[in-house]
Design a protein around this motif. Structure first.
Motif, PDB file in Angstrom:
ATOM      1  N   ARG A 160       0.833  -1.214   0.000  1.00  0.00           N
ATOM      2  CA  ARG A 160       0.000   0.000   0.000  1.00  0.00           C
ATOM      3  C   ARG A 160       0.865   1.260   0.000  1.00  0.00           C
ATOM      4  N   LYS A 161       1.949   1.208   0.783  1.00  0.00           N
ATOM      5  CA  LYS A 161       2.840   2.374   0.831  1.00  0.00           C
ATOM      6  C   LYS A 161       3.484   2.598  -0.535  1.00  0.00           C
ATOM      7  N   MET A 162       3.826   1.484  -1.229  1.00  0.00           N
ATOM      8  CA  MET A 162       4.417   1.616  -2.562  1.00  0.00           C
ATOM      9  C   MET A 162       3.453   2.339  -3.502  1.00  0.00           C
ATOM     10  N   LYS A 163       2.177   1.944  -3.451  1.00  0.00           N
ATOM     11  CA  LYS A 163       1.192   2.580  -4.344  1.00  0.00           C
ATOM     12  C   LYS A 163       1.072   4.074  -4.033  1.00  0.00           C
ATOM     13  N   LYS A 164       0.989   4.385  -2.740  1.00  0.00           N
ATOM     14  CA  LYS A 164       0.858   5.792  -2.340  1.00  0.00           C
ATOM     15  C   LYS A 164       2.071   6.591  -2.795  1.00  0.00           C
ATOM     16  N   THR A 165       3.257   5.979  -2.617  1.00  0.00           N
ATOM     17  CA  THR A 165       4.495   6.695  -2.957  1.00  0.00           C
ATOM     18  C   THR A 165       4.548   6.977  -4.458  1.00  0.00           C
ATOM     19  N   LEU A 166       4.142   5.991  -5.267  1.00  0.00           N
ATOM     20  CA  LEU A 166       4.187   6.196  -6.723  1.00  0.00           C
ATOM     21  C   LEU A 166       3.224   7.306  -7.148  1.00  0.00           C
ATOM     22  N   VAL A 167       2.028   7.284  -6.562  1.00  0.00           N
ATOM     23  CA  VAL A 167       1.041   8.315  -6.912  1.00  0.00           C
ATOM     24  C   VAL A 167       1.576   9.689  -6.497  1.00  0.00           C
ATOM     25  N   THR A 168       2.119   9.764  -5.274  1.00  0.00           N
ATOM     26  CA  THR A 168       2.647  11.047  -4.793  1.00  0.00           C
ATOM     27  C   THR A 168       3.778  11.522  -5.692  1.00  0.00           C
ATOM     28  N   LYS A 169       4.689  10.603  -6.041  1.00  0.00           N
ATOM     29  CA  LYS A 169       5.849  10.989  -6.859  1.00  0.00           C
ATOM     30  C   LYS A 169       5.417  11.554  -8.218  1.00  0.00           C
ATOM     31  N   SER A 170       4.449  10.905  -8.841  1.00  0.00           N
ATOM     32  CA  SER A 170       4.075  11.382 -10.174  1.00  0.00           C
ATOM     33  C   SER A 170       3.395  12.751 -10.080  1.00  0.00           C
ATOM     34  N   ILE A 171       2.497  12.914  -9.104  1.00  0.00           N
ATOM     35  CA  ILE A 171       1.824  14.226  -8.954  1.00  0.00           C
ATOM     36  C   ILE A 171       2.855  15.292  -8.586  1.00  0.00           C
ATOM     37  N   HIS A 172       3.717  14.941  -7.626  1.00  0.00           N
ATOM     38  CA  HIS A 172       4.740  15.885  -7.167  1.00  0.00           C
ATOM     39  C   HIS A 172       5.607  16.350  -8.344  1.00  0.00           C
TER      40      HIS A 172
END
Ligand SMILES: C[S@@+](CC[C@H](N)C(=O)[O-])C[C@H]1O[C@@H](n2cnc3c(N)ncnc32)[C@H](O)[C@@H]1O
Ligand code: SF4
Length: 498
Positions: free
Chosen positions: A88-100
């Motif tokens: 779950r943390k991996m998914k959140k991190t990927l979403v955050t990274k792309s938006i960021h």
């Protein structure tokens, strides 16, 4: 106005936090693409997708101005590592990274802490080590996954070098630390939102201290029943030095009836506001074995002190500092806030130079945080200017501290912090405050008494069960039995099996 369109995930909290790194004021909303196709009616839209392909996750963010695509970024799960495996943390991190990253290009800002928005940054290093990651892997996590700048990575390692002596699972589980909250201040500072009552008569303060003493006795007894050892005491606020000598003695008498004060490794008393400090109070603190006090300038610029409602001038700071030194305090902390309205880089340099000249053992450098309930209104969005200014100020301060023998020993970040910056505690060799490191890294149980504190009980699997006291004086005084019952139950259930 900005609209997020999500597909394959629902990480609104993470998207909002990514946005706040760049723009505190922009309004946004979220639509789910399963329910509606993008209409691109807003000035800006971000289409954020998360997909699974052959056992890997891919997240893409595309930024549009009306219907025009202006930027796109994608990240794949096999390109990054986390402090520990966690789907779950991996998914959140990927979403955050792309938006960021689409926002980063748009705003032309490179945030020092990359995609990180949490309070406890050094915990990433600690958790990674506990999971068995090597130091080079940890640096890769910080740099490639979270996009922290090299300068801040160096700061984080410097801090861990000092903190690591206090990280010991067995010792940390056996210890507890006592926080005592004194929610009174002589005036309200315009930037501050801590719970504090102004101009309370002696009767109200006396009533509070009586109930507080009751809570201290009961709390220490509960800790002793659970075989917890007292590691440090922190009397904070508010401004504990608004108490008179009888009230201060009463607090210490409560602790003294259970422990030899000499045996407690660290006892901090925040004598924050120089206008509340007297020779008699300092002597009383010394007699009660206080090992560390705070005398807080915030700024050494007269104009700033006046406009923030501090009710003291720089001369008061110098005099009270000298008074404390003459009495024999050998660990004095001074709090500073960088980025107060009207201050520039020269003001910060002037403040830090005057402070290092005094040679306090600790200097805690905060960045101004825009607190919801503080009088100080948020300045209009000047984000790029804020980033540059805060970076310059922190660089100056860090260099000045380094040249004078100070090392960073703990750090944390806050929401709505100017320039998306940080708070750093500096210390002279072997003068680090134990309590500050423990509370920030959540290393040991904290039992809080009084208004303004929050207990955190460390459970067997290293989680922390929080418990907040009432914030109203009347409620605290009338419902103390309820508070104690809750504390006892939480302590018993959390420490079950330890
Ligand atoms: C709980 S306050 C108590 C300090 C004490 N009463 C005094 O005024 O010196 C601890 C510290 O938090 C910092 N602080 C309070 N409000 C802040 C804000 N809005 N932004 C940054 N730092 C803040 C100040 O440096 C302050 O000394
Ligand atoms: S900064 Fe200190 S003195 Fe000022 S209101 Fe906050 S707690 Fe009180």
């Amino acid at each position: 106005m900005l609209r997020f369109y999500f597909s394959g995930h629902n990480f609104e909290y993470e998207a909002r936090n990514a946005l706040r790194v760049f723009d505190l004021n922009i309004e946004y909303d979220v639509k789910n693409m399963d329910a509606e196709e993008p209409d691109f009616q807003c000035e800006y839209s971000i289409v954020s997708t998360l997909e699974e392909q052959e056992g890997a996750y891919i997240s893409t963010a595309v930024l549009y101005r009306k219907k025009e695509k202006i930027n796109e970024k994608s990240f794949k799960s096999h390109e990054i590592i986390l402090e520990k495996e966690n789907d779950r943390k991996m998914k959140k991190t990927l979403v955050t990274k792309s938006i960021h990253n689409v926002l980063k290009s748009h705003y032309s800002i490179v945030p020092d802490y990359g995609i990180l928005t949490g309070v406890r940054v050094v915990k990433i290093l600690i958790a990674s080590r506990q999971y068995g990651r090597s130091d080079s892997e940890i640096t890769r996590i910080l740099k490639n996954t979270y996009e922290v700048t090299d300068e801040k990575i160096e700061l984080l390692w410097d801090i861990l070098n000092i903190e690591e002596k206090y990280i010991n699972e067995k010792m940390n589980k056996e210890n507890y630390n006592l926080y005592i909250g004194i929610p009174f201040c002589p005036t309200k500072c315009s930037y501050c939102s801590f719970t504090s009552f102004i101009n309370c008569g002696q009767k109200k303060i006396d009533d509070y201290v009586d109930v507080l003493v009751q809570e201290i006795h009961a709390t220490i007894k509960m800790a002793k029943v659970r075989n917890l050892k007292l590691h440090s005491v922190y009397i904070g606020g508010g401004t504990p030095s608004v108490l008179n000598i009888e009230q201060i003695d009463k607090l210490f008498a409560a602790i003294k009836s259970h422990y030899d004060l000499n045996s407690i490794r660290e006892i901090t008393f925040e004598a924050g506001r120089p206008d509340t400090i007297t020779l008699e109070k300092l002597q009383c603190l010394k007699n009660n074995n206080v090992t560390r006090i705070s005398i807080n300038p915030q700024s050494m610029n007269e104009k700033t002190l006046l406009s923030m409602g501090r009710n003291h001038n720089t001369q008061d700071i110098l005099e009270k500092f000298q008074l404390a030194r003459n009495i024999g305090f050998d660990c004095i902390n001074m709090d500073v806030i960088l980025g107060l309205p009207g201050e520039n880089e020269e003001d910060a340099l002037n403040t830090i130079e005057k402070i290092v000249n005094l040679k306090p053992e600790n200097i805690t450098v905060h960045s101004l945080a825009y607190k919801k309930n503080a009088e100080l209104t948020r300045e209009s969005s000047q984000l790029l200017k804020d980033y540059n200014l805060m970076r310059l100020m922190h660089d100056e301060v860090r260099e000045s501290c380094r040249k004078n023998g100070y090392k960073p020993y703990y750090m944390y970040r806050q929401k709505n912090i100017k320039g998306n910056s940080e708070n750093v505690g500096y210390c002279l060799p072997a003068k680090e405050s134990i309590y500050n490191m423990i509370i920030i890294e959540e290393l040991e149980t904290i039992l809080a008494c009084g208004i303004g504190g929050s207990s955190k009980i460390m459970t067997e699997n290293n989680h922390h069960e929080p418990l907040r006291n009432f914030k109203s004086l009347e409620e605290y005084i009338s419902r103390i039995d309820e508070i104690l019952e809750k504390k006892k139950n939480l302590l018993n259930s959390s420490l079950e099996g330890i």
